[in-house]
Structure formats: structure tokens, C-alpha cells
Design an enzyme around this catalytic site. Structure first.
Site, short mmCIF file in Angstrom:
data_model
loop_
_atom_site.label_atom_id
_atom_site.label_comp_id
_atom_site.label_asym_id
_atom_site.label_seq_id
_atom_site.Cartn_x
_atom_site.Cartn_y
_atom_site.Cartn_z
N LYS A 206 36.78 176.42 115.84
CA LYS A 206 37.38 175.19 116.33
C LYS A 206 38.91 175.31 116.35
O LYS A 206 39.48 176.13 115.62
CB LYS A 206 36.99 174.02 115.42
CG LYS A 206 35.53 173.65 115.42
CD LYS A 206 35.27 172.53 114.43
CE LYS A 206 33.79 172.13 114.41
NZ LYS A 206 33.38 171.46 115.65
N ARG B 228 22.24 171.63 115.26
CA ARG B 228 20.88 171.60 115.79
C ARG B 228 20.05 172.76 115.25
O ARG B 228 18.83 172.64 115.13
CB ARG B 228 20.92 171.60 117.32
CG ARG B 228 21.51 172.84 117.95
CD ARG B 228 22.04 172.60 119.36
NE ARG B 228 23.27 171.82 119.34
CZ ARG B 228 23.93 171.46 120.43
NH1 ARG B 228 23.48 171.81 121.63
NH2 ARG B 228 25.04 170.75 120.35
#
EC number: 3.4.11.1
Length: 497
Positions: free
Chosen positions: A274, A348
Site C-alpha cells: 500500500k 477474502r
């Protein structure tokens, strides 16, 4: 540290100093308890000078005149009687709590003329006070005057006609406040203090309330074939954990309801790292796991008549030399293979193994997972609504109703085959991201491939779990979103008594 309110309920109170808080509707000529707390009639004069109209959550702060039975009087407006909702009672409690300063005793009059106040409303008002009082300052070595004073206990007497009923209802309010504030604590903790092992230990503490807690280690998860979850964890020196919490308050024959939370205790993005700006907020990427843990606290503390399972997958996503790479293919517990396109789409991968484990082991009535899953849902809904995705219309409707009741709002998002095919992979059964378009929807479709035939809902709480705007009942960075929502869902639809 949260302000310490010792709350009690009484039909009457003898005033002798301290603070009096009075509620007032827009229609009423006088405030609740005015004849007791304000025999000199200063409220009417002050309200006229200040043009105080008692609109919702407006406050009027008055220094009591000499000879008055109290030192200060605060009037809290609650708006028009016909527009008053259950959530407004929480907000009124929060507004009142914000005015409790420089005193060790408070009398609060809530039976407004022309408005019948029931026990539930009184308990909700008290819950609003407890939620507003929360703060997180465990790591501050120097505190300002307000923070020092908040550490002192304040005796609060709420005056209402049905004091006995309010006292009984308040026991559930205390349970809810405990669960919400636990979730807030977990989200607010710094990531160096709350790794997967430490988080699991906090979940283990729920055994004190009667929750059965199992902690699965990396070795046990590997034996179960949780390759998706373990792939995320392999870049960190901190070992992963899977916490399984069971509350058995229902009938032995009843299948449980199940809640699954994403617990990425810190998310760098992994190899798909990120940007540096704002990365510190990724300590809150376990907001789903925090909400599930808080919910299990509530259900146990209020002795909910339901069998419930809470499962949280706890990992740290780091980019070391052993980290998962874009292009890797992992095998999930279900046996389905996943091509990792982006290591920052890791939540996920954690959830898919946790969902399969939950469905396979417990055969629940339904499964609801919570996750700070996608930035796309924040773009779509901001921080007002959480995204709701579901394969079951009834469950979706029940969740939406619970969201409206608690003001933890949900907005149902679409699912469909045209979206599902976006996560098909050339090299594996699926890939973990479908690209830039419809990012929150393709993430939900990824999870949907692991729920089998179980009624299921996915709540994407990325915009609501942390950094939401502060309001009357939440002054914290970590909001505890989802705890009250899911408790209301259980209360309204699932309990056996």
C-alpha cells in the site's frame, strides 16, 4: 479510559448539589423535573434569552442560582414527540453524557410532560450515556484535565416512573455497551500490541462469560488444508490463529447462527504494498473480527436464548522474503484453487477458509461475515451505510430492518453471474480480484463461492468500522459498528424464548 458512570434508576430523587439534566420536547412548556430542579424558574428565562427551541439534541447549560438544589442545570432537547425514535433515546443519552463535567453526582429527569417514557426508552438513554463515555487513552502517559476527571466515578440517577422496569432492561444495555466497547478497544489497539496471538487471547477471555473458545494454531489449520488463509500469513513472523467461539444459550437440538470476521491485525498490502500515507489506519483491518468478538460478548452477557458461533481468522499481511507473491496459486480448505493476482486482496483469502470451515463443521442456520474488505465500498457508500451482499432475501430483509432499528445502516448491493465470471482464472479455479470495476461486488462473489448452500450475507464495513464521523454516541476512531446491528438481528429473529 471510559468515564465511569454508576447508573441507577429511581422514581424520585432528593437533590443536594451536583448536576441536574432535564429533557424537553419542542411542544412542552416545561422540561422534565423542572419543578424539582428549578423551583426559581430560571430555565424559562434562560431558554428565552438563548432562543432555545429544544430541537433534537440541542443543549442549554445553566449555572443554577443561589439557593437552588443543584449547582448546574442542563436541558437536552429531544425534538418533536411525533418524530422521536428509539435511536433518539440513545442520542439523548449521549448528548447528556457530554455535559457531565466537574461533578460526582448527576440526576437526570427523562419523563417529559406529554410523553410516556417506557422502561426500554430509559434503558436506551442509559446505553447512549455508556457509549458516549467511551474513550481510548491506555497509552497516554500525560492526560489533560478532562481525561483525568473522566477516570473518576460519577453517580448517575435516572428518574423515571417505571424505575423497576428500567433497571431490568438496563442489564441488557450494559451487555451491549460492553460488547461495543470491546470491539472499539480491539480496533483502537496499536498493531504492535495486538497481533493474532494477542487477539486470540482476548477472545479467550470470553470464557469468563460462559463462551466456549477454541484457538486453532498454524499446525492445526495446515492439517485442515487452509491454504488460502495461511498464504496470507506466511509473510509475517507472527503466527496466525483461528478463534472459534460458541455460545450455547438455545435448545440443544437447534442449529446455531454463525458470524465470521476478517481479522487482519495489520495490512501492509504484502508484496502489492500500500502507499505509506494512511497505512497506520490498517491496524483497523480487523474490524470484522472485532465486531464478531463484541457480539459474542453481548450474547453471553445478556444470556441470549440462541446457539451462536463466532469465528475469526487472525493474520498479519507483511512483505518479507517468505511472503506470498502475485501469481501464486493456493489451495483453499474447500479444495478450490485460487490465483493470487493482488496480495492486497487478502481479506477474502482469510475469510474463504473461515467460511468453509464454519459451514462444514457447524451446518448453521445462516452465516454472516463482516469485513473491512474493499475501498470500493467506501467510494460507493461513504461511511453512512455498510454494503450488504446476500444469497438470501429473507436474511437480507432481516438485516436491513435491524440496521434501521439500530441506525447501523446497510445498503443491499447486487450479485449476478455477469459479475461472478469476472473472477474466473486462466490458471486456477478463480482469482482473488476481478480488476478495478465493481470491486466490492466481485469480492462478495469470491466469498459466495465458499458458502455452499448456506443462507449467507456479507457485510463490507470498510467505511463504517473505523474513522467514521463522530456523533452523539460515538467519539471513538474505532466505532464498534456491527455489534448492535447483529444483536438486534438475533433478538428480533433468532431467540427461542
Amino acid at each position: 479510559m471510559s468515564a465511569k458512570f454508576e447508573i441507577s434508576f429511581s422514581k424520585s430523587v432528593k437533590l443536594n448539589g451536583g448536576l441536574a439534566i432535564l429533557l424537553k420536547t419542542a411542544e412542552a412548556d416545561s422540561a422534565a423535573g423542572a419543578e424539582t430542579a428549578d423551583p426559581a424558574g430560571v430555565i424559562a428565562k434562560a431558554a428565552k434569552i438563548a432562543r432555545f427551541s429544544a430541537k433534537s439534541m440541542a443543549t442549554l447549560d445553566i449555572v443554577a442560582p443561589e439557593g437552588a438544589p443543584v449547582e448546574r442545570i442542563v436541558v437536552v432537547g429531544i425534538g418533536k414527540v411525533g418524530e422521536l425514535t428509539a435511536h433518539d433515546w440513545l442520542k439523548a443519552g449521549g448528548a447528556a453524557a457530554s455535559k457531565v463535567k466537574n461533578t460526582d453526582k448527576v440526576a437526570i429527569f427523562i419523563d417529559v410532560p406529554g410523553l410516556e417514557t417506557d422502561a426500554r426508552a430509559a434503558a436506551d438513554f442509559a446505553l447512549g450515556m455508556l457509549l458516549r463515555a467511551y474513550s481510548f487513552d491506555a497509552y497516554k502517559t500525560k492526560k489533560n484535565d478532562d481525561e483525568e476527571k473522566s477516570a473518576k466515578s460519577v453517580k448517575v440517577t435516572i428518574v423515571t416512573a417505571d424505575a423497576t422496569g428500567a433497571r431490568k432492561a438496563f442489564s441488557e444495555s450494559e451487555a451491549i455497551a460492553g460488547g461495543v466497547n470491546l470491539a472499539r478497544d480491539l480496533v483502537n489497539e496499536p498493531p504492535n500490541a495486538l497481533g493474532p496471538v494477542e487477539f486470540a487471547a482476548r477472545a479467550k477471555e470470553l470464557e469468563n462469560l460462559g463462551v466456549e473458545v477454541e484457538i486453532l494454531t498454524e499446525k492445526e489449520m495446515r492439517r485442515l488444508g487452509m491454504g488460502a488463509l495461511l498464504g496470507v500469513a506466511q509473510g509475517s513472523v507472527r503466527p496466525p490463529r483461528l478463534a472459534v467461539m460458541q455460545w450455547k444459550g438455545g435448545k440443544a437440538k437447534d442449529r446455531p447462527v454463525a458470524f465470521v470476521g476478517k481479522g487482519v491485525v495489520f495490512d501492509t498490502g504484502g508484496i502489492s504494498i500500500k502507499p505509506a500515507a494512511g497505512m497506520e489506519d490498517m491496524k483497523g483491518d480487523m474490524g470484522g473480527a472485532a465486531a464478531v468478538t463484541g457480539l459474542m460478548h453481548v450474547l453471553a452477557a445478556r444470556k441470549a436464548a440462541v446457539n451462536a458461533v463466532g469465528i475469526i481468522g487472525l493474520v498479519e499481511n507483511m512483505p518479507d522474503g517468505n511472503a506470498q507473491r502475485p501469481g501464486d496459486i493456493v489451495t483453499s480448505m474447500s479444495g478450490q484453487t485460487i490465483e493470487v493476482i493482488n496480495t492486497d486482496a487478502e481479506g477474502r483469502l482469510v475469510l474463504c477458509d473461515a467460511l468453509w470451515y464454519c459451514s462444514d463443521r457447524f451446518k448453521p442456520q445462516f452465516m454472516i461475515n463482516l469485513a473491512t474488505l474493499t475501498g470500493a465500498i467506501v467510494v460507493a457508500l461513504g461511511n453512512v451505510h455498510a454494503g450488504l451482499f446476500s444469497n438470501d432475501d429473507q436474511l437480507s430483509a432481516q438485516l436491513t430492518a435491524a440496521g434501521l432499528s439500530t441506525n447501523e445502516k446497510l445498503w443491499r448491493m447486487p450479485l449476478g453471474k455477469d459479475y461472478d465470471k469476472l473472477i474466473d482464472s486462466k490458471f486456477a479455479d478463480m482469482k482473488n480480484t476481478g480488476g478495478r470495476q465493481a470491486g466490492s461486488i466481485t469480492a462478495a462473489h469470491f466469498l459466495k463461492r465458499f458458502v455452499q448452500d448456506t443462507p449467507w450475507a456479507h457485510l463490507d464495513i470498510a467505511g463504517t468500522a473505523m474513522g467514521s464521523p463522530q456523533d452523539e454516541i460515538n467519539q471513538s476512531w474505532g466505532s464498534g459498528f456491527g455489534v448492535r446491528l447483529l444483536d438486534e438481528l438475533v433478538r428480533a429473529n433468532c431467540e427461542s424464548r
